[in-house]
Design an enzyme around this catalytic site. Sequence first.
Site, short mmCIF file in Angstrom:
data_model
loop_
_atom_site.label_atom_id
_atom_site.label_comp_id
_atom_site.label_asym_id
_atom_site.label_seq_id
_atom_site.Cartn_x
_atom_site.Cartn_y
_atom_site.Cartn_z
N ASP A 11 7.72 40.40 51.71
CA ASP A 11 9.16 40.23 51.61
C ASP A 11 9.68 39.61 52.91
OD1 ASP A 11 11.76 40.34 50.79
OD2 ASP A 11 11.94 42.53 50.82
N ASP A 105 11.98 34.61 48.20
CA ASP A 105 11.60 35.27 49.45
C ASP A 105 10.67 36.46 49.28
OD1 ASP A 105 13.53 36.80 48.20
OD2 ASP A 105 14.50 37.42 50.05
N GLU A 106 10.13 36.68 48.09
CA GLU A 106 9.22 37.81 47.95
C GLU A 106 8.20 37.55 46.85
OE1 GLU A 106 10.86 41.47 46.28
OE2 GLU A 106 12.69 40.40 45.77
#
Length: 499
Positions: A11, A105-106
Amino acid sequence: MRAVPSILHIDMDAFFAAVEQRHKPSLRGKPVVVGGVGLRGVVSTASYEARVYGIGSAMPTAVARRRCPNAAYLFPRFGAYHEVSQVVMGLLREVTPLVEPVSLDEAFIDLAAMPDGGPGTVEDVRALARRISDQVEQRTGLTASVGAGTSKLVAKVASDAEKPHGCVVVAGGSEQEWLDPLPVRKLWGVGPATADRLLKLGATTVAQLRALSESELVGLLGHAWGGQLYRLSRGQDDREVSPDRETKSVSVEDTYPHDLMDRPAIRAAITELAERVVRRLKESGHTGRTVTVKARGHDFTTVTRSETLAAPTDDPRLLIPAALRLVDGAADAATGQMHGIRLLGVGISGLAEYAQGDLIAELEGLAAEEDEADGEPEREGEAAAVRAQPDPAPSAVPGATAPSAVPGAPSAVPAVTLYGPVPVASEGRRWLAGKDVRHAERGPGWVQGAGLGRVTVRFEGPDTPPGRIGTFSVDDPALEPVDSAEVARAALPARAVGH
């Protein structure tokens, strides 16, 4: 159950804001808020410096401005975020073929799918997780937090346990011991409203939640969610990392800390959700035909409404108005008199493939049109502020006041130049706060604000010192917009550009 914690959740830390700080040296170490900056805006991401003032995702931007008036409030630059995300996902695929991106983003990865069978001990997992974190920083200049566990649930919770730049590995067999002391809010899907309902039963930690029977949770939260939460509190999650999962629909939803009581607030929230859905739709390379809105009232009554368009599209000018048409009826049906909405969701289904166009231009154009529709006037004080030298004191920003005291907040707000959210159109160009530009004589920079026919630019880049400010006419032919993806690529180390 796996013996080795071979599922990892990676993350990125405050991703959108961190990219902005990486590309804008004058904002490093200062509060940055990314999202809608107009009257109806909602915070997408806040830097850790901004979070000190109690600013968080899904907060109305107007509230954020009151808490930290001197933060930099910027429109999102999705082209830049996508470029950096591609580097991170490419790195993860070098580690294992089983990579499941969750968002820009993860992602989850499964180390058991590595050619050599993956690490065999907890220490091996920890060493690999740290190496992945180090490589992300080397290739992007940004930090990521990594969690490792025997299930997606544990890995996800672990990645959030020591942010930013954390690395937490939960050994097989110790999951329950590790989960029990955590607040119930740490469990997947438990928002403020659910936490408040659990508090009535005396459950504030996972251990206290686990002491409740399944029937108690079902009675409180309904069959589906109550049963799921019963299993989550015991660390039971058998979902596999699935990189090729077929996309049948794209949807987002938010549970709000306080019920939305009036129509303008509901419509503003549904607009923000619809924008996020359109963004994800474009990122996945799809168009959609059926728009669905979900509304949940204070008593958990849930109503959905759908509308099918004439043809599949990814155009926000068609999809967002459809969501707005649907939310009025859904909200009325979900609430009784004088009661509000606790959850809203927007989804798009009936997906089809399409050739992706200019994502950032369309999204920024929509954001600008919406802010102009708000009718916020240009303020003369802002025109005066744009002629100031870099980093004026807070008093130089019209309407700025000292933020309310927040426990743990520094005594003084870092000075960050803040200009009004009014976007100015000139020959089809939109001068949005945060937008990348280039001047024929002064080189690359970014827009700090615009008003009264002027646009203010700070001239700096990812690898320069903090730059100086210049003010220009909005129709200055020497000033041109720049693709944010181009800026992101230029900021990446040479070894990362070939992704």
